[in-house]
Scaffold this motif. Sequence first.
Motif, PDB file in Angstrom:
ATOM      1  N   LYS A 171     -15.312  38.004  19.453  1.00 57.63           N
ATOM      2  CA  LYS A 171     -14.393  37.061  20.873  1.00 57.63           C
ATOM      3  C   LYS A 171     -13.891  36.445  19.201  1.00 57.63           C
ATOM      4  N   SER A 204     -12.192  44.328  22.640  1.00 61.74           N
ATOM      5  CA  SER A 204     -12.685  43.144  23.826  1.00 61.74           C
ATOM      6  C   SER A 204     -14.048  43.739  23.471  1.00 61.74           C
ATOM      7  N   ILE A 258     -10.656  38.974  18.618  1.00 58.85           N
ATOM      8  CA  ILE A 258     -10.240  38.902  19.671  1.00 58.85           C
ATOM      9  C   ILE A 258      -9.185  37.651  20.393  1.00 58.85           C
TER      10      ILE A 258
END
Length: 274
Positions: A66, A61, A69
């Motif tokens: 993002k 993370s 993730i």
Amino acid sequence: LADVLRKRLDGPVITFHRYLPATHQEFIKNMQSIDCEEIRVFPLFPQFTYATTGSIARWLSEHLPKEIINKMRWVKSYSTHPTYISAQQQAIRRYLDDQQLKDEETILLFSAHGLPQLFSDRGDVYEYECNASFSAVMEAFPQIQGRLSYQSKFGRGEWLKPYTIDVCEKIKSWCGERKQVVFVPISFTSDHIETLFEVEEQYMTVIVREGLNAYRVPALTLNAEWIDSIVTMIQEKEGCSSLMLIRPKECPFRWSRIKNFFRRPEKVAEPQQS
């Protein structure tokens, strides 16, 4: 293992090792090149703890975009998944048969990787999941005596007990007439220094010194049942997000500040009469 899974899954399989920093940049590059709607993440840790699977989830993370993730769906753990338990049971039974060991003369000593007791006290489920794996595997061996212990302790403080070394040194006090002691690395899915050296050189030698016979079941590694188990779990629809695996960071306030907050105010001197 990755090569075998690529053939079985007919798709890209990217490996990641948390403690091999030299491989991290290549891993990040490979992850950024993937074009897919969902990324299945399969940890090689059967039992969940924030110290292993959780640590990896936090690292990813902090180092991956993002959007990547958000595509990840994790197999959080599989401590009692029927296919994992079956793979362990078949590996043990195959080994016992190969060594011609009789159930009524045998002890299965399940040695899991240790964890600081503080983690468990704070709600980490690792100890519970290790016990669940141990109990589930032992259901296939009603005539065998089984014990669960924890190895690889380092540093100060209490870790999960009993320690494997203590169990080995005191084995004469509880083994009865059984002479065959078989180590099962229940939290390790592949053989490495903690199974090849720690178990064989530090623990099995103690068992032999106590006058008993010591053996070790090889880790699952490339067993056909284990490969089938991984494929099954990866293809199942269930999965959780990365954020569900990351323990919230500790409160940044120091205890001294908290004590100061609750400290009673000092008595203010009353003004003197003029």
